[in-house]
Scaffold this motif. Structure first.
Motif, PDB file in Angstrom:
ATOM      1  N   ASP A   1       0.837  -1.201   0.000  1.00  0.00           N
ATOM      2  CA  ASP A   1       0.000   0.000   0.000  1.00  0.00           C
ATOM      3  C   ASP A   1       0.869   1.247   0.000  1.00  0.00           C
ATOM      4  O   ASP A   1       2.097   1.177  -0.007  1.00  0.00           O
ATOM      5  N   TYR A   2       0.214   2.385  -0.013  1.00  0.00           N
ATOM      6  CA  TYR A   2       0.923   3.654  -0.138  1.00  0.00           C
ATOM      7  C   TYR A   2       1.858   3.927   1.034  1.00  0.00           C
ATOM      8  O   TYR A   2       2.891   4.583   0.865  1.00  0.00           O
ATOM      9  N   ASN A   3       1.548   3.423   2.231  1.00  0.00           N
ATOM     10  CA  ASN A   3       2.459   3.602   3.367  1.00  0.00           C
ATOM     11  C   ASN A   3       3.789   2.897   3.097  1.00  0.00           C
ATOM     12  O   ASN A   3       4.858   3.416   3.437  1.00  0.00           O
ATOM     13  N   ASP A   4       3.717   1.720   2.487  1.00  0.00           N
ATOM     14  CA  ASP A   4       4.938   0.994   2.137  1.00  0.00           C
ATOM     15  C   ASP A   4       5.763   1.777   1.117  1.00  0.00           C
ATOM     16  O   ASP A   4       6.996   1.816   1.183  1.00  0.00           O
TER      17      ASP A   4
ATOM     18  N   TRP B   1      -0.607   5.214  -6.002  1.00  0.00           N
ATOM     19  CA  TRP B   1      -0.956   4.196  -5.008  1.00  0.00           C
ATOM     20  C   TRP B   1      -1.991   4.736  -4.026  1.00  0.00           C
ATOM     21  O   TRP B   1      -2.893   4.011  -3.608  1.00  0.00           O
ATOM     22  N   ILE B   2      -1.853   5.980  -3.665  1.00  0.00           N
ATOM     23  CA  ILE B   2      -2.834   6.588  -2.750  1.00  0.00           C
ATOM     24  C   ILE B   2      -4.190   6.673  -3.434  1.00  0.00           C
ATOM     25  O   ILE B   2      -5.212   6.270  -2.870  1.00  0.00           O
ATOM     26  N   ALA B   3      -4.204   7.204  -4.650  1.00  0.00           N
ATOM     27  CA  ALA B   3      -5.463   7.416  -5.370  1.00  0.00           C
ATOM     28  C   ALA B   3      -6.216   6.114  -5.622  1.00  0.00           C
ATOM     29  O   ALA B   3      -7.451   6.097  -5.613  1.00  0.00           O
TER      30      ALA B   3
ATOM     31  N   ILE C   1      -0.242  12.021   5.110  1.00  0.00           N
ATOM     32  CA  ILE C   1      -0.616  10.610   5.253  1.00  0.00           C
ATOM     33  C   ILE C   1      -0.722  10.300   6.731  1.00  0.00           C
ATOM     34  O   ILE C   1       0.231  10.465   7.487  1.00  0.00           O
ATOM     35  N   ASP C   2      -1.880   9.832   7.130  1.00  0.00           N
ATOM     36  CA  ASP C   2      -2.112   9.478   8.517  1.00  0.00           C
ATOM     37  C   ASP C   2      -1.580   8.057   8.734  1.00  0.00           C
ATOM     38  O   ASP C   2      -2.168   7.084   8.258  1.00  0.00           O
TER      39      ASP C   2
END
Length: 159
Positions: A14-17, A51-53, A156-157
């Motif tokens: 995911d976007y955090n990665d 990735w976020i979108a 990003i939380d």
């Protein structure tokens, strides 16, 4: 007797990665100032908003910001890249996209300025590529990368 050690195996789910990967790539670049480490960092930052979108887990407001930034990064929406305006995060994000497009195309598109890696002289070996020349301007690569990472990190939380 062998001691069991647990290592975190990085994943890109995911976007955090992808944000963590950008931070890792940036740290590698700051240690080496190598062209490939710089490219790895910029390529990672280029895909992060996508990735976020496209994430099922991202909050709607984060997806909206990512889509807005992707529109700025896109060449087809009329946003004009101005290398003299690097105090604007949209220009930095646009630069990331332009750099990544240059890295995969052999000829410039849409009359973008020529982008090259540069180093200061006198130089010693191994040469440190700390700057990027865009047209007639020289910018510090670390500054742009740090600002883009800081931007995404601030919105990003983290879980």
């Amino acid at each position: 007797m062998l001691k069991k050690i647990n290592y975190h195996i990085p994943v890109l789910n995911d976007y955090n990665d992808w944000l963590d990967k950008a931070k890792y790539n940036f740290e590698k670049y700051q240690n080496s100032y190598g062209v490939y480490d710089l490219a790895d960092c910029l390529l990672t930052l280029n895909v992060l908003p996508e990735w976020i979108a496209k994430s099922d887990n991202a909050p709607e407001n984060l997806k909206n910001i990512a889509n807005e930034k992707l529109a700025y990064m896109s060449a087809s929406n009329g946003f004009i890249f101005d290398e003299t305006q690097f105090d604007d995060i949209n220009q930095k994000l646009r630069f990331v996209r332009i750099f990544c497009n240059f890295s995969k195309h052999s000829t410039p598109k849409n009359k973008f300025p020529k982008i090259e890696m540069s180093s200061t002289l006198p130089a010693s070996f191994p040469i440190k590529f700390e700057n990027i020349s865009i047209g007639d301007r020289f910018i510090n690569a670390s500054t742009i990368i740090n600002d883009v990472i800081t931007f995404w990190d601030s919105i990003i939380d983290k879980k």
